[in-house]
Write a protein that holds these residues in place. Structure first.
Motif, mmCIF file in Angstrom:
data_model
loop_
_atom_site.group_PDB
_atom_site.id
_atom_site.type_symbol
_atom_site.label_atom_id
_atom_site.label_comp_id
_atom_site.label_asym_id
_atom_site.label_seq_id
_atom_site.Cartn_x
_atom_site.Cartn_y
_atom_site.Cartn_z
ATOM 1 N N ARG A 125 105.074 144.054 125.987
ATOM 2 C CA ARG A 125 104.999 145.386 126.568
ATOM 3 C C ARG A 125 103.561 145.703 126.954
ATOM 4 N NH1 ARG A 125 104.791 151.007 125.281
ATOM 5 N NH2 ARG A 125 104.450 150.660 123.074
ATOM 6 N N GLY A 126 103.406 146.275 128.103
ATOM 7 C CA GLY A 126 102.085 146.686 128.555
ATOM 8 C C GLY A 126 102.102 148.135 128.965
ATOM 9 N N GLN A 127 101.018 148.806 128.677
ATOM 10 C CA GLN A 127 100.873 150.200 129.096
ATOM 11 C C GLN A 127 99.516 150.337 129.772
ATOM 12 O OE1 GLN A 127 100.218 153.599 126.259
ATOM 13 N NE2 GLN A 127 102.431 153.829 126.487
ATOM 14 N N PHE A 128 99.543 150.796 131.008
ATOM 15 C CA PHE A 128 98.332 150.911 131.810
ATOM 16 C C PHE A 128 98.112 152.383 132.111
ATOM 17 C CE2 PHE A 128 100.560 146.954 132.658
ATOM 18 C CZ PHE A 128 99.591 146.021 132.319
ATOM 19 N N ARG A 129 96.883 152.836 131.967
ATOM 20 C CA ARG A 129 96.635 154.264 132.059
ATOM 21 C C ARG A 129 95.377 154.576 132.861
ATOM 22 N NH1 ARG A 129 96.329 157.554 126.429
ATOM 23 N NH2 ARG A 129 98.478 156.794 126.363
ATOM 24 N N ARG B 38 97.939 150.031 125.959
ATOM 25 C CA ARG B 38 98.637 149.289 124.906
ATOM 26 C C ARG B 38 99.062 147.927 125.431
ATOM 27 N NH1 ARG B 38 100.394 154.642 123.695
ATOM 28 N NH2 ARG B 38 100.127 155.190 121.496
ATOM 29 N N ALA B 39 99.006 146.909 124.566
ATOM 30 C CA ALA B 39 99.472 145.563 124.916
ATOM 31 C C ALA B 39 100.102 144.975 123.665
ATOM 32 C CB ALA B 39 98.313 144.699 125.402
ATOM 33 N N ARG B 40 101.374 144.672 123.728
ATOM 34 C CA ARG B 40 102.115 144.295 122.526
ATOM 35 C C ARG B 40 102.966 143.063 122.731
ATOM 36 N NH1 ARG B 40 102.635 149.549 119.897
ATOM 37 N NH2 ARG B 40 100.491 150.290 119.970
ATOM 38 N N ILE B 41 103.041 142.259 121.677
ATOM 39 C CA ILE B 41 104.036 141.191 121.606
ATOM 40 C C ILE B 41 104.973 141.530 120.463
ATOM 41 C CG2 ILE B 41 104.425 138.765 121.082
ATOM 42 C CD1 ILE B 41 101.915 138.040 122.469
ATOM 43 N N LYS B 42 106.273 141.407 120.711
ATOM 44 C CA LYS B 42 107.274 141.732 119.704
ATOM 45 C C LYS B 42 108.194 140.540 119.494
ATOM 46 C CE LYS B 42 107.440 146.430 121.538
ATOM 47 N NZ LYS B 42 108.278 147.613 121.791
ATOM 48 N N MET B 43 108.433 140.213 118.242
ATOM 49 C CA MET B 43 109.379 139.143 117.939
ATOM 50 C C MET B 43 110.255 139.585 116.779
ATOM 51 S SD MET B 43 107.213 135.633 118.424
ATOM 52 C CE MET B 43 105.586 136.308 118.041
ATOM 53 N N GLY B 44 111.530 139.411 116.950
ATOM 54 C CA GLY B 44 112.423 139.775 115.865
ATOM 55 C C GLY B 44 113.672 138.943 115.944
ATOM 56 N N GLY B 45 114.643 139.271 115.089
ATOM 57 C CA GLY B 45 115.892 138.537 115.117
ATOM 58 C C GLY B 45 116.529 138.510 113.758
ATOM 59 N N TYR B 46 117.408 137.528 113.590
ATOM 60 C CA TYR B 46 118.020 137.377 112.276
ATOM 61 C C TYR B 46 118.072 135.912 111.883
ATOM 62 C CZ TYR B 46 122.455 136.329 114.708
ATOM 63 O OH TYR B 46 123.421 135.775 115.494
ATOM 64 N N VAL B 47 118.328 135.706 110.610
ATOM 65 C CA VAL B 47 118.305 134.374 110.013
ATOM 66 C C VAL B 47 119.617 134.155 109.257
ATOM 67 C CG1 VAL B 47 117.105 132.942 108.331
ATOM 68 C CG2 VAL B 47 115.810 134.540 109.724
ATOM 69 N N ILE B 48 120.355 133.134 109.617
ATOM 70 C CA ILE B 48 121.605 132.748 108.947
ATOM 71 C C ILE B 48 122.697 133.801 109.163
ATOM 72 C CG2 ILE B 48 122.689 131.891 106.819
ATOM 73 C CD1 ILE B 48 120.318 130.152 107.567
ATOM 74 N N GLU C 46 105.464 142.702 115.154
ATOM 75 C CA GLU C 46 104.880 143.267 116.362
ATOM 76 C C GLU C 46 103.374 143.182 116.266
ATOM 77 O OE1 GLU C 46 106.502 146.985 117.680
ATOM 78 O OE2 GLU C 46 104.808 147.411 119.009
ATOM 79 N N GLN C 47 102.781 142.650 117.310
ATOM 80 C CA GLN C 47 101.342 142.490 117.297
ATOM 81 C C GLN C 47 100.721 143.252 118.442
ATOM 82 O OE1 GLN C 47 99.971 138.435 117.259
ATOM 83 N NE2 GLN C 47 98.020 138.997 116.340
ATOM 84 N N ASP C 48 99.636 143.908 118.146
ATOM 85 C CA ASP C 48 98.829 144.582 119.143
ATOM 86 C C ASP C 48 97.820 143.561 119.634
ATOM 87 O OD1 ASP C 48 96.841 146.006 120.457
ATOM 88 O OD2 ASP C 48 96.053 146.893 118.619
ATOM 89 N N VAL C 49 98.082 142.961 120.802
ATOM 90 C CA VAL C 49 97.190 141.899 121.265
ATOM 91 C C VAL C 49 95.905 142.470 121.853
ATOM 92 C CG1 VAL C 49 98.832 140.034 121.580
ATOM 93 C CG2 VAL C 49 98.540 141.681 123.419
ATOM 94 N N ARG C 50 95.894 143.735 122.192
ATOM 95 C CA ARG C 50 94.673 144.355 122.731
ATOM 96 C C ARG C 50 93.605 144.439 121.636
ATOM 97 N NH1 ARG C 50 94.102 150.205 123.127
ATOM 98 N NH2 ARG C 50 92.316 150.736 124.437
ATOM 99 N N GLY C 51 94.020 144.936 120.472
ATOM 100 C CA GLY C 51 93.055 145.084 119.381
ATOM 101 C C GLY C 51 93.128 143.947 118.379
ATOM 102 N N GLY C 52 94.114 143.036 118.554
ATOM 103 C CA GLY C 52 94.252 141.920 117.618
ATOM 104 C C GLY C 52 94.787 142.336 116.262
ATOM 105 N N ASN C 53 95.569 143.415 116.228
ATOM 106 C CA ASN C 53 96.085 143.907 114.952
ATOM 107 C C ASN C 53 97.562 143.564 114.757
ATOM 108 O OD1 ASN C 53 93.683 145.277 114.232
ATOM 109 N ND2 ASN C 53 94.198 146.907 115.675
ATOM 110 N N LEU C 54 97.904 143.223 113.532
ATOM 111 C CA LEU C 54 99.311 143.066 113.165
ATOM 112 C C LEU C 54 99.863 144.459 112.907
ATOM 113 C CD1 LEU C 54 101.598 141.063 112.466
ATOM 114 C CD2 LEU C 54 100.850 141.226 110.101
ATOM 115 N N LEU C 55 100.875 144.865 113.664
ATOM 116 C CA LEU C 55 101.430 146.212 113.512
ATOM 117 C C LEU C 55 102.613 146.187 112.549
ATOM 118 C CD1 LEU C 55 101.254 147.406 117.221
ATOM 119 C CD2 LEU C 55 99.584 147.714 115.389
ATOM 120 N N ASP C 56 103.705 145.541 112.968
ATOM 121 C CA ASP C 56 104.881 145.460 112.101
ATOM 122 C C ASP C 56 105.048 144.034 111.615
ATOM 123 O OD1 ASP C 56 105.351 148.107 112.930
ATOM 124 O OD2 ASP C 56 107.513 147.810 112.846
#
Lengths: 361, 361, 361
Positions: free
Chosen positions: C19-23, C49-59, C68-78
């Motif tokens: 996800r990208g947010q341009f302002r 904002r610039a985000r990478i999101k990965m989710g899902g289920y296992v078994i 969820e990672q904030d790639v702009r600031g390099g922070n782990l969000l979720d």
């Protein structure tokens, strides 16, 4: 090894995995490293590790690559390329955990214990950048040896710059007396019918501004001031044994470290040792639940062999419950610490930790 | 372009690639930027670049996106979205390498040389955030032009904030005299039977706290103090030529930069130029190995045209061995540096570097 | 939810999205948080904002994970794992946005407004690490409740360490009077034929060094000094309502916050409220374009109920154009700010912002 994408008729393999480690602990999350840490009691509840791993091969299965990122701290951990065409002569470049001591090389997700021992922080050379030759020399039967020769920048994780013209040099030789490589993982989850063991010696020499290394890079041991270029010449050696047999696993490492402070003209010799045993009691008493392993560890550390009454001791007891091997496990441990390094009259502590370690694929 | 995942009947394209660059160098990894750097000799052995790249399109091939992350430093490099429906009018928003100079725009993995020239650090405007219109105007034959108009925050990589009410404005016009776009990559790996060239002029103006930009963001050139808001008005222009023909590639850039220091009421004019030639001698002497390219570069930089005897010179000679084009290559170079900027009596240096650059897919 | 990789016959699900947010904004990108901010006018043009999101289920679909990672600031969000087998009793561990207030829980990409309201910065408890039980209790019809009980480290994003022996405790109860969960997203894009609403109360208590939290972790509100361990005991409560009906969406939150400064022996009570309405006028006047929503928001914040004439007010009007729901939208807003917190004579400001928010998949 993660989920595997086999691409273009197996010309490429891309493996991907995520690992999370969640921990609750009290009164400390890790072993104290100064006297103040003893009095500062803090509850921890949250993420202790969060990793993304990507690896695979390119064109041929022996052209390998691997990347591991610590997404919690935003650090690049492993980034390496390997040519593993010949079993007796392999080549690696990049950044990785120097193949020095078994305890450090075993992934934090594949350990027997909840966390590494007291002596890891002091003696590990951790991740480094550089180049390595390694391989397995198999003369049949007990004549089976692994070797690693590594030329490293010697400035810790994230740094490729040497100290002036000085690099770090590391050699490790591992004897596999049972003709089989024990591999770098804890706990006898595979139930080895046959006794498999490993005996290793290793040595490393480095000149740098640092007296210890960790995931954060280079740093200083207790009592050492921040260093100048070339201030600390550090020579280390270890003797290590390990085996797995019918649900029992054993690990031991004896470490020696000499720090030659070229500025203050002072030499310090440090030694330490740890023993660790893990056992699946189910194999002795079938009523014991099969996924349950009990482990115990004893470690001691002498920060200066010329000073009396300055030893630190760790006694840890714990239990693992393996839902799906090392890929999904719950661990609880209790440690009793008795330290004389910071105060000759002694500091002691009881520590409790609970941890869930999960790999997605 | 990386491994391609074609998703939902080509409604989406997701490309992914990893790139690693491993370097050994002595006595410096990069060109000195102060006199002290000359006397501080350091061996480098490790990772010089580590990148993850993801791009592709969404719904239609002309709705494009691209993300590039520097996993070594944990920095977001490129993050941009593009509408490229019309060849003569394209739109881009986000963060990217401003399309100013050919040397900087060419990826570090697709250069002829092992690293960019002496003048790049001084004259690049590097990555910026903003918005851009660009396209190709093709009137047939030699009437072929590319243009880029960019409105940028002007605070460097990672920053969207302008300087008070001031932004950076950049324009570049590139003439393609042979009716064909030369493209942003080094070395004539394709063996152009037909001569293809490019002639470009570009200009940029910016008011900010900075006198130079790099991957680390805004910074200061040698001799300039940290700036206040609006302190430095910087005007730049360049004249650039390049061609590729039968294994020969040529690149040249002449740069002009005027720094108007509004606080100290001082203007400084800087100029610089570089020439670079690469050739696959196999095409002249078939006995020469085909994957081998020899290159040479000369660059000069005058940090202040009003001061005599302050020029810096770079003479670099090197060799590429392309295992798989720019995606897997080994480069060695030697540079002789002769600097008068820091000391009128001159500093000189011999630098040696060896590098392996590898893209996974 | 991103692109879905269904792996090994649906044993695993891996979702990925960018996800990208341009302002562009002037004269501020966010609301001022000190008097100086009012006089420091700055143009913003770039990535918000610039985000990478990965989710899902296992078994099993109820063993879920999300990163969820904030790639702009390099922070782990979720970074969280969930067991959602039973609808009335679910378990979550890791780091996530505490399920405290609707405004904060709604993703910045699914809001009605361009950005959150004035009061979010003051009252959010933001992301925390810890463990949570939650679920839905459905007694049929209006007897429909969601609950969340969270035990959190209380030190903000990126920190698992509690404050001495103190943790953060949060409870939220949400009544779904129409027998249906409204869900955490803004704007009635689905055109609810049936009126669906939500009424919630929540409370949280925490002792820490901090008086507020944001994506950057713990920090201080205006007028509070950096804290020592255990300095600030903060108790908060909220009353929240929301509904969606035939293109109309409504959100309201009333917040109460008491800060007990244990060092300076001073208690401060803060209150605030916001109302927000969004409407697709197309449903009233068909000639109005269907993808266009008009929204308005009013917020007030009283930083100390014992002090007169220190309130801040926000009046925001804006328009959304949904190209593809929340996954691709353009938003423009105008805010009029009237602050008395920093200066009894008042600061006021007109703010203009334009934003494009895009999710790749």
């Amino acid at each position: 090894k993660g989920f595997e994408f086999h691409l273009l008729d197996d010309t490429y393999l891309l493996q991907i995995d995520f690992r999370g480690q969640f921990r609750a602990s009290f009164p400390h999350s890790n072993f104290p490293s100064s006297e103040d840490d003893f009095s500062d009691e803090e509850i921890f509840l949250g993420i202790s590790r969060a990793r993304i791993k990507m690896g695979g091969y390119v064109i041929k299965p022996y052209y390998k690559f691997y990347l591991e990122q610590d997404v919690r701290g935003g650090n690049l951990l492993d980034f390496r390329a390997e040519i593993e065409k010949l079993s007796y002569l392999k080549l690696r470049v990049g950044q990785w955990k120097a193949r020095y001591s078994r305890e450090r090389v075993i992934s934090s997700g594949q350990q027997t214990g909840l966390e590494r021992s007291l002596i890891n922080r002091v003696f590990t050379i951790d991740r480094q950048q550089g180049i390595s030759l390694y391989g397995n020399l198999d003369g049949g039967g007990a004549a089976n040896f692994n070797y690693w020769v590594e030329v490293l920048a010697g400035s810790g994780r994230g740094a490729g710059l040497g100290d002036d013209e000085k690099l770090m040099y590391m050699v490790r030789t591992q004897w596999n007396p049972n003709g089989e490589d024990l591999g770098f993982s804890g706990s006898d989850l595979e139930f080895h019918e046959k006794f498999v063991s490993s005996v290793a010696i290793a040595g490393v020499t480095n000149t740098s501004r640092f007296t210890r290394f960790s995931t954060s890079g280079g740093g200083q041991l207790y009592g050492f001031e921040p260093g100048a270029d070339g201030q600390y010449k550090v020579d280390q050696a270890l003797f290590e044994t390990a085996f797995k047999y019918r649900g029992l696993s054993f690990d031991q490492e004896f470490h020696y470290k000499n720090i030659d402070d070229k500025v203050n003209l002072k030499e310090t010799t440090l030694i330490g040792n740890y023993f660790q045993v893990g056992y699946f009691f189910h194999y002795l008493f079938p009523k014991f639940p099969k996924p349950m392993e009990i482990f115990a560890r004893q470690a001691f550390y002498n920060p200066n062999i010329d000073v009396d009454n300055d030893n630190n001791y760790e006694y840890t007891f714990g239990v693992n419950w393996f839902f799906k091997g090392h890929r999904n496990k719950l661990t609880a441990d209790y440690s009793y610490l008795k330290f004389n390094e910071f105060n000759p009259e002694g500091n002691s502590e009881h520590m409790f930790r609970l941890q869930w370690d999960i790999s997605i694929f």
